[in-house]
Design a protein around this motif. Structure first.
Motif, PDB file in Angstrom:
ATOM      1  N   ILE A 162       0.836  -1.310  -0.006  1.00 28.41           N
ATOM      2  CA  ILE A 162       0.027   0.056   0.148  1.00 28.41           C
ATOM      3  C   ILE A 162       0.775   1.109   0.020  1.00 28.41           C
ATOM      4  O   ILE A 162       1.653   1.347   0.730  1.00 28.41           O
ATOM      5  CB  ILE A 162      -0.931   0.062   1.232  1.00 28.41           C
ATOM      6  CG1 ILE A 162      -1.815  -1.121   1.448  1.00 28.41           C
ATOM      7  CG2 ILE A 162      -1.813   1.291   1.166  1.00 28.41           C
ATOM      8  CD1 ILE A 162      -2.462  -1.613   0.280  1.00 28.41           C
ATOM      9  N   ILE A 164       1.085   5.183   0.231  1.00 28.80           N
ATOM     10  CA  ILE A 164       0.363   6.216   0.731  1.00 28.80           C
ATOM     11  C   ILE A 164       1.087   7.605   0.460  1.00 28.80           C
ATOM     12  O   ILE A 164       1.970   7.738   0.720  1.00 28.80           O
ATOM     13  CB  ILE A 164       0.072   6.310   2.298  1.00 28.80           C
ATOM     14  CG1 ILE A 164      -0.556   4.719   2.606  1.00 28.80           C
ATOM     15  CG2 ILE A 164      -0.693   7.283   2.942  1.00 28.80           C
ATOM     16  CD1 ILE A 164      -0.281   4.275   4.128  1.00 28.80           C
ATOM     17  N   ASN A 165       0.223   8.614   0.080  1.00 27.51           N
ATOM     18  CA  ASN A 165       0.628  10.040  -0.257  1.00 27.51           C
ATOM     19  C   ASN A 165      -0.087  10.951   0.614  1.00 27.51           C
ATOM     20  O   ASN A 165      -1.294  11.016   0.485  1.00 27.51           O
ATOM     21  CB  ASN A 165       0.450  10.278  -1.986  1.00 27.51           C
ATOM     22  CG  ASN A 165       1.050  11.512  -2.431  1.00 27.51           C
ATOM     23  OD1 ASN A 165       1.472  12.302  -1.481  1.00 27.51           O
ATOM     24  ND2 ASN A 165       0.693  11.973  -3.586  1.00 27.51           N
ATOM     25  N   ASP A 166       0.630  11.577   1.433  1.00 28.53           N
ATOM     26  CA  ASP A 166      -0.028  12.578   2.192  1.00 28.53           C
ATOM     27  C   ASP A 166       0.176  13.903   1.589  1.00 28.53           C
ATOM     28  O   ASP A 166      -0.447  14.724   2.407  1.00 28.53           O
ATOM     29  CB  ASP A 166       0.690  12.208   3.580  1.00 28.53           C
ATOM     30  CG  ASP A 166       0.258  11.080   4.291  1.00 28.53           C
ATOM     31  OD1 ASP A 166      -0.863  10.502   4.044  1.00 28.53           O
ATOM     32  OD2 ASP A 166       1.176  10.539   5.230  1.00 28.53           O
ATOM     33  N   VAL A 189       0.526   7.867  -7.536  1.00 30.34           N
ATOM     34  CA  VAL A 189      -0.356   7.879  -6.804  1.00 30.34           C
ATOM     35  C   VAL A 189      -0.747   9.385  -6.511  1.00 30.34           C
ATOM     36  O   VAL A 189       0.128  10.013  -6.463  1.00 30.34           O
ATOM     37  CB  VAL A 189       0.241   7.232  -5.401  1.00 30.34           C
ATOM     38  CG1 VAL A 189       1.638   8.181  -5.012  1.00 30.34           C
ATOM     39  CG2 VAL A 189      -0.759   7.486  -4.089  1.00 30.34           C
ATOM     40  N   SER A 193      -4.032  10.387  -1.113  1.00 31.86           N
ATOM     41  CA  SER A 193      -4.628   9.155  -1.550  1.00 31.86           C
ATOM     42  C   SER A 193      -3.609   7.913  -1.615  1.00 31.86           C
ATOM     43  O   SER A 193      -2.452   8.235  -1.075  1.00 31.86           O
ATOM     44  CB  SER A 193      -5.157   9.190  -3.030  1.00 31.86           C
ATOM     45  OG  SER A 193      -4.267   9.046  -3.859  1.00 31.86           O
ATOM     46  N   ARG A 194      -3.991   6.806  -1.749  1.00 31.05           N
ATOM     47  CA  ARG A 194      -3.183   5.725  -1.636  1.00 31.05           C
ATOM     48  C   ARG A 194      -3.634   4.547  -2.714  1.00 31.05           C
ATOM     49  O   ARG A 194      -4.729   4.587  -3.451  1.00 31.05           O
ATOM     50  CB  ARG A 194      -3.316   4.833  -0.154  1.00 31.05           C
ATOM     51  CG  ARG A 194      -4.551   4.622  -0.100  1.00 31.05           C
ATOM     52  CD  ARG A 194      -4.769   3.939   1.193  1.00 31.05           C
ATOM     53  NE  ARG A 194      -4.626   4.835   2.522  1.00 31.05           N
ATOM     54  CZ  ARG A 194      -4.451   4.768   3.767  1.00 31.05           C
ATOM     55  NH1 ARG A 194      -4.623   3.403   4.018  1.00 31.05           N
ATOM     56  NH2 ARG A 194      -4.322   5.660   4.475  1.00 31.05           N
TER      57      ARG A 194
END
Length: 230
Positions: A162, A164-166, A189, A193-194
């Motif tokens: 997974i 994850i882009n913060d 990504v 979102s992820r």
């Protein structure tokens, strides 16, 4: 005088990552539209020594059907041999998110002319279609695209990684590896979102490494992290 001919069977080729299509060279491989700009330009050069090309351009939202919120001029024109002309791309004022980048696609279809002496021959001609990512970038976003890439998080859930882009920017992978095993299905990504990327069966290791494509179309430095379990 040479003319564009409709008397041929054309084969359409989609070439989303190339910076040129046969005789026509496109000035970049991705487009960054900073929101404070009234318009931006995309240079095109006809490298053919003799023949003109017909150029058709438009944007879409990613489904190759719905038009994007941009006006491209000229939308259709002839580019003579050894000549250069820039497309002008202008936002049409449609509402877009202000807290993150938005992604659209620029389409450029190039059709070669036919020499007058070949106009009566039964020939196969090619239509080239190039798709470039077009990133709409609002003013005042926190961080940078490089920071967003560097700060990606990775967690393993069953047989997936997974990602994850913060951050507020898109991260488009130039490469993603689990140990020494490439993960070719990793594309990009979106902001905040992820995505789930399948892991190869029994791939050893706990280290993940990655590079992103920069605004200039080259690869970023390589980053590494330990894959978090669960």
């Amino acid at each position: 005088m040479r003319k564009l001919s409709q008397a041929f069977i054309y084969l359409s080729l989609i070439m989303p990552t190339l910076s040129h299509a046969a005789g026509v060279q496109i000035g970049r491989t991705r487009i960054i539209y900073n929101a404070e700009k009234k318009e931006i330009s995309l240079p095109l050069v006809n490298k053919d020594n003799a023949l003109p090309w017909l150029i058709q351009s438009w944007t879409d939202t990613g489904d190759e059907t719905t038009r994007g919120p941009f006006i491209v001029t000229p939308p259709l024109f002839r580019l003579d041999a050894q000549k250069e002309q820039s497309l002008r791309i202008a936002w049409n004022g449609s509402s877009l998110p202000e807290d993150r980048e938005s992604l659209f696609y620029m389409n450029i279809r190039t059709i070669p002319a036919t020499a007058k002496e070949d106009s009566d021959k039964n020939m196969l001609r090619l239509i080239y279609k190039t798709r470039l990512k077009l990133f709409w970038r609002p003013s005042g976003l926190k961080g940078t695209p490089g920071d967003t890439c560097k700060n990606l998080h990775f967690r393993q859930e069953k047989s997936d990684v997974i990602v994850i882009n913060d951050g507020a920017f898109y991260s488009v992978f130039d490469g993603l590896q689990f140990g020494n095993t490439p993960l070719p299905k990793a594309d990009m990504v979106a902001p905040f979102s992820r995505i789930a990327v399948p892991l190869p069966a029994k791939a050893p290791g706990t280290q993940i490494s990655w590079r992103c494509i920069t605004d200039y179309g080259n690869a970023s430095e390589k980053y590494t992290s330990t894959l978090i379990q669960g």
